[in-house]
Design a protein around this motif. Structure first.
Motif: not given
Length: 227
Positions: A134-146, A159-171
């Motif tokens: 089972t692999c690793a993926e980058e969650m470029l968009y929080p919506e597509n993880h599902a 690195a480009r997404s670490v300041e994004n509030q939605q990414h942090r909450i989904v994490a």
């Protein structure tokens, strides 16, 4: 709002029903999830190795690499637990250029996110089936993880997404974060850990036909990758 609808996409639930996982894949996913958790919590003393190229844009090349890597994993399985990277989304600082298989399953054709979603789900399924990874993926968009949540072993925030509030909450409901090693990012990483390691609530745009409020569980499995 200066936006227009250009393509209708299935919800993650509908896509998973249309492309269900074989029992073998479900069993591997469950087993590896437990192994990963045991390593992170200290019950298993093996090392986790996140390994592989940062871009996956050709299925044949990805599967060839994964099958070769599986041979090596068997040789070191007592000491190292490998999670290969299959990053099908490519971040673009200025928003232009090739954005990965999700947008363009065929790099020489126009963008088609419906074909892209199907292509990346098939790719991850084939990797698990052929190699047991089972692999690793980058969650470029929080919506597509599902669309891949029942297949992935690890989810990374770039690195480009670490300041994004939605990414942090989904994490906080996914469990894994990543950022680049530098003085500039250290404070961002600290904030990301604080946000991702506690329970959070957010508005979820219709996965099941309605807009809802969801709450995540706090996660103790958020880790930092220095790269």
């Amino acid at each position: 709002m200066d936006m227009k609808k250009i393509q209708e996409l299935p919800t993650p639930e509908d896509l998973k029903k249309e492309f269900p996982l074989p029992y073998k894949v479900q069993k591997i996913k469950k087993q590896r999830d437990q192994e990963i958790e045991d390593i992170f919590t200290g019950k298993d003393d093996r090392l986790i190795l996140i390994i592989g190229p940062c871009s996956a844009d050709r299925e044949d090349a990805v599967l060839d690499y994964m099958n070769r890597l599986a041979v090596l994993q068997e040789k070191v399985k007592d000491k190292i637990f490998m999670i290969p990277r299959v990053y099908t989304n490519k971040p673009r600082t200025k928003g232009v250029g090739y954005k990965g298989m999700l947008h363009q399953p065929d790099p020489h054709s126009k963008e088609d996110m419906l074909k892209g979603i199907i292509a990346i789900r098939k790719l991850h399924t084939d990797v698990v089936t052929q190699t047991g990874f089972t692999c690793a993926e980058e969650m470029l968009y929080p919506e597509n993880h599902a669309y891949l949540s029942d297949l992935l072993g690890y989810v990374a925030i770039g690195a480009r997404s670490v300041e994004n509030q939605q990414h942090r909450i989904v994490a906080s409901g996914v469990g894994i974060c990543r950022n680049e090693e530098s003085d500039r990012w250290r404070s961002y990483c600290h904030d990301e850990f604080c946000c991702g390691s506690a329970s959070r609530s957010k508005i979820c745009i219709p996965w099941l036909g309605s807009t809802d409020r969801w709450e995540s569980t706090s996660s103790c499995n958020i880790k930092r990758i220095c790269g």
